[in-house]
Design a protein around this motif. Structure first.
Motif, PDB file in Angstrom:
ATOM      1  N   GLU A  82      -0.490   3.727  -0.258  1.00 12.72           N
ATOM      2  CA  GLU A  82       0.349   3.425   0.901  1.00 12.72           C
ATOM      3  C   GLU A  82      -0.172   2.195   1.639  1.00 12.72           C
ATOM      4  N   VAL A  83      -1.486   2.083   1.762  1.00  8.82           N
ATOM      5  CA  VAL A  83      -2.088   0.912   2.403  1.00  8.82           C
ATOM      6  C   VAL A  83      -1.764  -0.345   1.599  1.00  8.82           C
ATOM      7  N   ALA A  84      -1.923  -0.265   0.288  1.00  6.96           N
ATOM      8  CA  ALA A  84      -1.624  -1.418  -0.575  1.00  6.96           C
ATOM      9  C   ALA A  84      -0.158  -1.823  -0.432  1.00  6.96           C
ATOM     10  N   ALA A  85       0.738  -0.841  -0.374  1.00 11.99           N
ATOM     11  CA  ALA A  85       2.167  -1.143  -0.221  1.00 11.99           C
ATOM     12  C   ALA A  85       2.442  -1.809   1.125  1.00 11.99           C
ATOM     13  N   ALA A  86       1.796  -1.324   2.181  1.00  9.66           N
ATOM     14  CA  ALA A  86       1.979  -1.931   3.506  1.00  9.66           C
ATOM     15  C   ALA A  86       1.479  -3.368   3.519  1.00  9.66           C
TER      16      ALA A  86
END
Length: 94
Positions: A82-86
């Motif tokens: 999720e962090v990578a996607a953000a």
């Protein structure tokens, strides 16, 4: 992954811009900047800002793993994705 100082400093520049906009008067510019950073704000609310920032630093190649001091635990793999996607949404990754 190629990382530049400009990209690494983007989060600070974005947050500084929001602070300046909020202090300058009308809430419009600050609200726009805050809205643009909502992918991170949501992660901060769910996982805590410290853990999210450390996961982001690791994803961007700024730190090695493990990068949190004991006894703190890093994010699980799903949250790290999720962090990578953000970061991708914010244009911070290549």
């Amino acid at each position: 992954m190629r990382l530049t100082l400009a990209r690494a400093g983007r989060l600070r520049k974005d947050s500084d811009g929001g602070s300046r906009a909020a202090q300058s008067g009308p809430a419009g510019p600050a609200a726009v900047l805050s809205g643009q950073l909502e992918p991170l704000w949501g992660l901060f609310r769910r996982h805590g800002s410290l853990r999210v920032i450390f996961a982001a630093a690791s994803h961007l190649g700024l730190t090695a793993e493990p990068n949190l001091p004991l006894p703190l635990r890093g994010l699980d793999e799903t949250a790290r994705q999720e962090v990578a996607a953000a970061l991708d949404i914010l244009g911070l990754t290549s």
